[in-house]
Design a protein around this motif. Structure first.
Motif, PDB file in Angstrom:
ATOM      1  N   ILE A  72       0.802  -1.235   0.000  1.00 49.39           N
ATOM      2  CA  ILE A  72       0.000   0.000   0.000  1.00 49.39           C
ATOM      3  C   ILE A  72       0.833   1.284   0.000  1.00 49.39           C
ATOM      4  CG2 ILE A  72      -1.985  -1.044   1.127  1.00 49.39           C
ATOM      5  CD1 ILE A  72      -1.060   0.357   3.713  1.00 49.39           C
ATOM      6  N   VAL A  73       2.141   1.207   0.160  1.00 49.23           N
ATOM      7  CA  VAL A  73       2.961   2.423   0.101  1.00 49.23           C
ATOM      8  C   VAL A  73       3.265   2.712  -1.371  1.00 49.23           C
ATOM      9  CG1 VAL A  73       5.093   3.543   0.835  1.00 49.23           C
ATOM     10  CG2 VAL A  73       3.972   1.878   2.331  1.00 49.23           C
ATOM     11  N   GLU A 174      -6.257  -1.714 -11.004  1.00 47.09           N
ATOM     12  CA  GLU A 174      -6.772  -2.261  -9.743  1.00 47.09           C
ATOM     13  C   GLU A 174      -5.984  -1.742  -8.542  1.00 47.09           C
ATOM     14  OE1 GLU A 174      -9.472  -3.690  -9.324  1.00 47.09           O
ATOM     15  OE2 GLU A 174     -10.029  -4.285 -11.360  1.00 47.09           O
ATOM     16  N   ASN A 175      -4.676  -1.558  -8.716  1.00 42.94           N
ATOM     17  CA  ASN A 175      -3.887  -1.014  -7.601  1.00 42.94           C
ATOM     18  C   ASN A 175      -4.415   0.362  -7.188  1.00 42.94           C
ATOM     19  OD1 ASN A 175      -2.260  -3.248  -7.661  1.00 42.94           O
ATOM     20  ND2 ASN A 175      -0.485  -2.216  -8.585  1.00 42.94           N
ATOM     21  N   ARG A 176      -4.721   1.207  -8.195  1.00 39.03           N
ATOM     22  CA  ARG A 176      -5.233   2.540  -7.888  1.00 39.03           C
ATOM     23  C   ARG A 176      -6.596   2.439  -7.188  1.00 39.03           C
ATOM     24  NH1 ARG A 176      -3.920   7.350 -10.112  1.00 39.03           N
ATOM     25  NH2 ARG A 176      -1.836   6.429  -9.879  1.00 39.03           N
ATOM     26  N   GLU A 177      -7.432   1.537  -7.675  1.00 34.44           N
ATOM     27  CA  GLU A 177      -8.772   1.384  -7.097  1.00 34.44           C
ATOM     28  C   GLU A 177      -8.687   0.883  -5.647  1.00 34.44           C
ATOM     29  OE1 GLU A 177     -11.476   2.383  -8.452  1.00 34.44           O
ATOM     30  OE2 GLU A 177     -12.796   1.682  -6.844  1.00 34.44           O
ATOM     31  N   ILE A 178      -7.821  -0.087  -5.411  1.00 35.09           N
ATOM     32  CA  ILE A 178      -7.659  -0.625  -4.051  1.00 35.09           C
ATOM     33  C   ILE A 178      -7.122   0.453  -3.108  1.00 35.09           C
ATOM     34  CG2 ILE A 178      -6.279  -2.229  -2.666  1.00 35.09           C
ATOM     35  CD1 ILE A 178      -8.560  -3.595  -4.043  1.00 35.09           C
ATOM     36  N   MET A 179      -6.185   1.256  -3.595  1.00 29.59           N
ATOM     37  CA  MET A 179      -5.650   2.338  -2.765  1.00 29.59           C
ATOM     38  C   MET A 179      -6.748   3.318  -2.370  1.00 29.59           C
ATOM     39  SD  MET A 179      -2.436   2.372  -1.831  1.00 29.59           S
ATOM     40  CE  MET A 179      -1.880   4.053  -1.680  1.00 29.59           C
ATOM     41  N   PRO A 442       0.339   7.549 -17.586  1.00 30.80           N
ATOM     42  CA  PRO A 442       1.243   8.134 -16.582  1.00 30.80           C
ATOM     43  C   PRO A 442       1.608   7.134 -15.486  1.00 30.80           C
ATOM     44  CG  PRO A 442      -0.972   9.092 -16.427  1.00 30.80           C
ATOM     45  CD  PRO A 442      -0.980   8.165 -17.604  1.00 30.80           C
ATOM     46  N   GLY A 443       2.889   6.911 -15.322  1.00 34.13           N
ATOM     47  CA  GLY A 443       3.339   5.948 -14.306  1.00 34.13           C
ATOM     48  C   GLY A 443       3.513   4.574 -14.905  1.00 34.13           C
ATOM     49  N   GLY A 444       2.618   3.687 -14.563  1.00 33.42           N
ATOM     50  CA  GLY A 444       2.708   2.314 -15.044  1.00 33.42           C
ATOM     51  C   GLY A 444       2.712   1.360 -13.871  1.00 33.42           C
ATOM     52  N   LEU A 445       3.185   0.162 -14.133  1.00 35.71           N
ATOM     53  CA  LEU A 445       3.177  -0.877 -13.103  1.00 35.71           C
ATOM     54  C   LEU A 445       4.534  -0.939 -12.419  1.00 35.71           C
ATOM     55  CD1 LEU A 445       1.715  -3.292 -11.749  1.00 35.71           C
ATOM     56  CD2 LEU A 445       2.730  -4.747 -13.521  1.00 35.71           C
ATOM     57  N   THR A 446       4.560  -0.577 -11.127  1.00 39.97           N
ATOM     58  CA  THR A 446       5.766  -0.769 -10.325  1.00 39.97           C
ATOM     59  C   THR A 446       5.737  -2.172  -9.747  1.00 39.97           C
ATOM     60  OG1 THR A 446       6.078   1.551  -9.726  1.00 39.97           O
ATOM     61  CG2 THR A 446       6.987  -0.091  -8.220  1.00 39.97           C
ATOM     62  N   ARG A 447       6.736  -2.954 -10.106  1.00 36.37           N
ATOM     63  CA  ARG A 447       6.843  -4.305  -9.564  1.00 36.37           C
ATOM     64  C   ARG A 447       7.905  -4.307  -8.459  1.00 36.37           C
ATOM     65  NH1 ARG A 447       7.526  -8.014 -14.795  1.00 36.37           N
ATOM     66  NH2 ARG A 447       9.308  -6.621 -15.058  1.00 36.37           N
ATOM     67  N   VAL A 448       7.664  -5.093  -7.428  1.00 40.08           N
ATOM     68  CA  VAL A 448       8.506  -5.079  -6.223  1.00 40.08           C
ATOM     69  C   VAL A 448       9.036  -6.481  -5.938  1.00 40.08           C
ATOM     70  CG1 VAL A 448       8.611  -4.397  -3.799  1.00 40.08           C
ATOM     71  CG2 VAL A 448       6.874  -3.400  -5.283  1.00 40.08           C
ATOM     72  N   ALA A 449      10.321  -6.591  -5.681  1.00 45.73           N
ATOM     73  CA  ALA A 449      10.887  -7.856  -5.206  1.00 45.73           C
ATOM     74  C   ALA A 449      10.620  -7.922  -3.699  1.00 45.73           C
ATOM     75  CB  ALA A 449      12.380  -7.911  -5.502  1.00 45.73           C
ATOM     76  N   LYS A 466       3.060  -2.078  -6.580  1.00 49.05           N
ATOM     77  CA  LYS A 466       2.663  -0.866  -5.872  1.00 49.05           C
ATOM     78  C   LYS A 466       1.846   0.021  -6.798  1.00 49.05           C
ATOM     79  CE  LYS A 466       6.706  -0.189  -2.898  1.00 49.05           C
ATOM     80  NZ  LYS A 466       5.995   0.228  -1.671  1.00 49.05           N
ATOM     81  N   ASP A 467       1.017   0.876  -6.200  1.00 52.91           N
ATOM     82  CA  ASP A 467       0.415   1.952  -6.972  1.00 52.91           C
ATOM     83  C   ASP A 467       1.529   2.939  -7.333  1.00 52.91           C
ATOM     84  OD1 ASP A 467      -1.442   3.539  -8.199  1.00 52.91           O
ATOM     85  OD2 ASP A 467      -2.266   4.396  -6.357  1.00 52.91           O
TER      86      ASP A 467
END
Length: 484
Positions: A72-73, A174-179, A442-449, A466-467
């Motif tokens: 969520i960060v 969906e990330n934006r909507e969940i946030m 604008p932005g895109g998909l941030t993927r996190v390890a 992440k959003d």
């Protein structure tokens, strides 16, 4: 313990100093009790489960369908920096489209010796069936997902171009909507570029690329089915665009025109946003055992009676060996210097570069040229001697199939781990639509390890997301948060 990153951090210059674009968010974050962050994180994960936001992992022992991992960060980008990325992506996709059209037609860039001919004609993604053909508006790469990484020196590099069936945009939405649902207070006073218009933009682009003789064109999304890793995305995009989601068995070709079976009888299809690879599109021209596409589809396409997005044959431009020549393509077609840099790349098909790779494999990342999802990659510094030797044997047996790059120390972003913020490595996949005009989401998909120290961000390898916020400028300055 103070927050500390082993690399460039996307949010903090050091533990007590946020980057300018992140100051407003960090001020708000300080007012939120630590246990509430964990509560919000659990609420977001529960929403993802309840809404069925999933992805599929092939061959996983716990089952194929997984809930989408989400933190969520948010990752926050300064619009001033984003504008440069936006321009770099437009430049890159323009050159790639010109390259693909050239390769299947005049081949000027090959004849002029800018890109080696044998590199193209030895690529499994080169499709002789498309020689002499140009799609509507000469657009081949309608949808692109370009992977970007930031090195520890702060430079943003293009890591690879995904041009065949790039996935992940549904998770951006969906990330934006969940946030917004689970953490609405963090948006207050922030001027964040919207991402919600993407499905509408996608539909506009698809219809703009319909065959010229199509009156009131009909578009569909073609999916391989429920077991595909991106099936959730296929369903979401078809719903958001208001078009039918079809499988190969729902289509048939008659008199070189494509039709969809409906309860009211056959309905002409003009545009197919296909989410299956070239190999499975048409058993008469590609894999004869495929039941995912429709017999006769390629001939209908070549006769200009249906648009396929992305165009068959586009994969030649996202071969990881061809990627090494994109800067030269930009200079050749556009007479411009590349705005975004490539990661230095060694081609194992070249004898001297191959020997350099083998001699320095302990320092390099070795990749197959046409795999995706993080499969088949050797991370030299982390591999055992036996794994390196196995990789060398694979490279020697099929040099064309491998490239190598130096291992970048990817940037990090604060991520919730065990109830506290911890640095985790990230990349970024912006999405670009190319039709009559170019649109960059604008932005895109941030993927996190999600694992500490890991550089592997692919969801199929345990990564999360992440959003991603692009903070808008107001009179040349970042919009200030409200006094709330």
């Amino acid at each position: 313990m103070a927050y500390s990153s082993p690399s460039y951090d996307e949010m903090f210059i050091d533990a007590d100093e946020p980057r300018s674009a992140c100051r407003g968010f960090c001020e708000r974050l300080k007012t939120i009790p630590g246990d509430e962050l964990s509560t919000r994180q659990l609420a977001a994960e529960a929403s993802l489960r309840d809404l069925g936001i999933t992805f599929n992992v092939y061959g996983h022992e716990d089952g194929a369908e997984k809930v989408w991992p989400f933190d969520i960060v948010p990752r926050i980008l300064d619009e001033r920096e984003w504008q440069r990325v936006d321009q770099g992506l437009r430049q890159r996709v323009s050159a790639l489209n010109m390259f693909v059209d050239d390769v299947y037609n005049g081949r000027r860039i090959l004849h002029d010796g800018i890109v080696p001919e044998d590199l193209i004609f030895s690529a499994p993604t080169y499709r002789p069936q498309l020689e002499g053909f140009s799609p509507v508006n000469k657009i081949w790469c309608h949808v692109s997902g370009v992977d970007l990484v930031r090195h520890q020196d702060g430079t943003i590099y293009v890591l690879e171009d995904n041009l065949r069936c790039p996935s992940g945009v549904s998770y951006v939405l969906e990330n934006r909507e969940i946030m917004k649902r689970t953490f609405p207070q963090v948006f207050e006073g922030m001027s964040i570029a919207p991402v919600e218009e993407y499905p509408e933009r996608l539909l506009q682009m698809l219809l703009a690329c319909a065959p010229p003789n199509a009156y009131s064109p009909t578009a569909v999304v073609l999916t391989p089915g429920v077991f595909n890793s991106a099936y959730f995305e296929h369903t979401l995009l078809s719903q958001e665009m208001g078009v039918e989601l079809v499988q190969g068995a729902d289509l048939f070709v008659r008199d070189d025109h494509v039709f969809m079976k409906t309860t009211q009888g056959p309905r002409r299809v003009d545009v197919i946003y296909r989410r299956i690879d070239d190999d499975f599109l048409d058993p008469r021209h590609f894999r004869p055992d495929s039941v995912l596409g429709a017999p006769g589809l390629l001939e209908a396409y070549r006769r200009g009676n249906v648009t396929l997005a992305n165009a068959p044959g586009t994969g030649i431009a996202d071969d990881k060996a061809v990627y090494a020549y994109v800067p030269q393509m930009i200079k050749y077609y556009l007479s411009e210097d590349p705005i975004l840099e490539n990661v230095p790349t060694f081609l194992c098909s070249d004898e001297s570069q191959r020997e350099h790779v083998i001699a320095n494999i302990h320092e390099l990342v070795v990749k197959p040229t046409n795999e995706s999802g993080g499969y088949g990659i050797l991370i030299g510094p982390h591999a055992s001697q036996a794994e390196r030797e196995e990789c060398v044997a694979r490279v020697r047996s099929n040099p064309r199939n491998y490239i190598a790059q130096p291992m970048l120390n990817l940037s990090t972003a604060p991520t919730i781990a065990n109830g506290a913020l911890a640095p985790r490595h990230v990349d970024l996949r912006p999405f670009v639509l190319c039709g009559e005009n170019i649109y960059v989401m604008p932005g895109g998909l941030t993927r996190v390890a999600l694992k500490e120290g890991s550089m592997v961000v692919n969801s199929s390898q345990g990564g999360g997301s992440k959003d991603t916020w692009v903070l808008r400028l107001s009179n040349g300055r970042l919009a200030a948060p409200s006094a709330n």
